[in-house]
Design a protein around this motif. Sequence first.
Motif, PDB file in Angstrom:
ATOM      1  N   THR A  18       0.974  -1.278  -0.038  1.00  0.00           N
ATOM      2  CA  THR A  18      -0.054  -0.099   0.159  1.00  0.00           C
ATOM      3  C   THR A  18       0.767   1.206   0.133  1.00  0.00           C
ATOM      4  N   LEU A  19       1.736   1.325   0.719  1.00  0.00           N
ATOM      5  CA  LEU A  19       2.711   2.372   0.773  1.00  0.00           C
ATOM      6  C   LEU A  19       3.486   2.468  -0.448  1.00  0.00           C
ATOM      7  N   LEU A  20       4.059   1.572  -0.903  1.00  0.00           N
ATOM      8  CA  LEU A  20       4.702   1.535  -2.177  1.00  0.00           C
ATOM      9  C   LEU A  20       3.821   2.188  -3.326  1.00  0.00           C
ATOM     10  N   GLY A  21       2.601   1.876  -3.350  1.00  0.00           N
ATOM     11  CA  GLY A  21       1.647   2.459  -4.246  1.00  0.00           C
ATOM     12  C   GLY A  21       1.304   3.939  -4.386  1.00  0.00           C
ATOM     13  N   CYS A  22       1.857   4.522  -3.190  1.00  0.00           N
ATOM     14  CA  CYS A  22       1.365   5.764  -3.007  1.00  0.00           C
ATOM     15  C   CYS A  22       1.967   6.682  -4.385  1.00  0.00           C
ATOM     16  N   HIS A  23       1.122   7.249  -4.936  1.00  0.00           N
ATOM     17  CA  HIS A  23       1.323   7.912  -5.937  1.00  0.00           C
ATOM     18  C   HIS A  23       2.322   9.254  -5.991  1.00  0.00           C
ATOM     19  N   ARG A  24       2.398   9.705  -4.840  1.00  0.00           N
ATOM     20  CA  ARG A  24       3.504  11.021  -4.604  1.00  0.00           C
ATOM     21  C   ARG A  24       4.627  10.490  -3.874  1.00  0.00           C
ATOM     22  N   LEU A  25       4.830   9.111  -3.590  1.00  0.00           N
ATOM     23  CA  LEU A  25       5.998   8.567  -2.955  1.00  0.00           C
ATOM     24  C   LEU A  25       7.353   8.837  -3.698  1.00  0.00           C
ATOM     25  N   TYR A  26       8.258   9.732  -3.219  1.00  0.00           N
ATOM     26  CA  TYR A  26       9.361  10.104  -3.997  1.00  0.00           C
ATOM     27  C   TYR A  26      10.467   9.471  -3.541  1.00  0.00           C
ATOM     28  N   HIS A  42       4.123  -2.972  -8.130  1.00  0.00           N
ATOM     29  CA  HIS A  42       3.687  -2.385  -6.724  1.00  0.00           C
ATOM     30  C   HIS A  42       4.208  -1.063  -6.314  1.00  0.00           C
ATOM     31  N   PHE A  43       5.403  -0.704  -6.918  1.00  0.00           N
ATOM     32  CA  PHE A  43       5.952   0.727  -6.542  1.00  0.00           C
ATOM     33  C   PHE A  43       5.549   1.770  -7.132  1.00  0.00           C
ATOM     34  N   SER A  44       5.240   2.823  -6.539  1.00  0.00           N
ATOM     35  CA  SER A  44       5.045   4.001  -7.311  1.00  0.00           C
ATOM     36  C   SER A  44       5.719   4.614  -8.437  1.00  0.00           C
ATOM     37  N   SER A  45       5.218   4.812  -9.440  1.00  0.00           N
ATOM     38  CA  SER A  45       6.340   4.992 -10.616  1.00  0.00           C
ATOM     39  C   SER A  45       6.948   6.401 -10.481  1.00  0.00           C
ATOM     40  N   SER A  46       6.627   7.233  -9.377  1.00  0.00           N
ATOM     41  CA  SER A  46       7.510   8.367  -9.197  1.00  0.00           C
ATOM     42  C   SER A  46       8.765   8.298  -8.120  1.00  0.00           C
ATOM     43  N   ILE A  47       8.823   6.858  -7.603  1.00  0.00           N
ATOM     44  CA  ILE A  47       9.954   6.920  -6.661  1.00  0.00           C
ATOM     45  C   ILE A  47      11.257   7.103  -7.392  1.00  0.00           C
ATOM     46  N   ALA A  48      12.101   7.797  -6.608  1.00  0.00           N
ATOM     47  CA  ALA A  48      13.140   8.511  -7.190  1.00  0.00           C
ATOM     48  C   ALA A  48      14.467   8.008  -6.175  1.00  0.00           C
TER      49      ALA A  48
END
Length: 179
Positions: A18-26, A42-48
């Motif tokens: 659930t956490l990894l899916g947060c869209h704003r997770l950087y 499962h990871f947010s596509s915005s994670i950097a």
Amino acid sequence: MCKDKLSAHLFFIFGLRTLLGCHRLYKLSIKGRIGKLPEFFHFSSSIAKIAFKASLLEEDPMATLENLPKLSSLTLFDSTFVGEEMACSSKGFPRLLYLKVWGLSNLKRWRIDAGAMPKLCRLVIAHCEQLEMLPDGLKFITTLQKLNVRWMSDDFKDRLRDEGDDFYKVRHVPDIKLD
């Protein structure tokens, strides 16, 4: 596994997804055992930026992490991965700029295919006592500007010096530091 531990483990897995899916997770930092990484989708596509510490992953984390499209910084620290072999495939890590591999005491072999990490600028390798040699594929990463090898065996470091067996892999790197 007892019922309470199983419940806590399942909660952690679903909570992590659930956490990894947060869209704003950087940026994500995980300390402690997680056992297995979720699939890359499962990871947010915005994670950097991702940092792991003592995660005790038994499966190569690179197979998942290399598919994250915006990942620019990755730290694998202190027994994050407990296996002997890691591999970075062609086209993996398309935006990775910084990679730190520190304290993976069981790591013996690391393969980097041509085309992997095409933007990598800085690489730190430290306390990986079993690592036999630098990955051959480093010779293809022409963007690499800084290589820092710390607390590795003298034999490992000697392979990187001028005329050493692995020097051809990093001769293009302008700043090589062997501590």
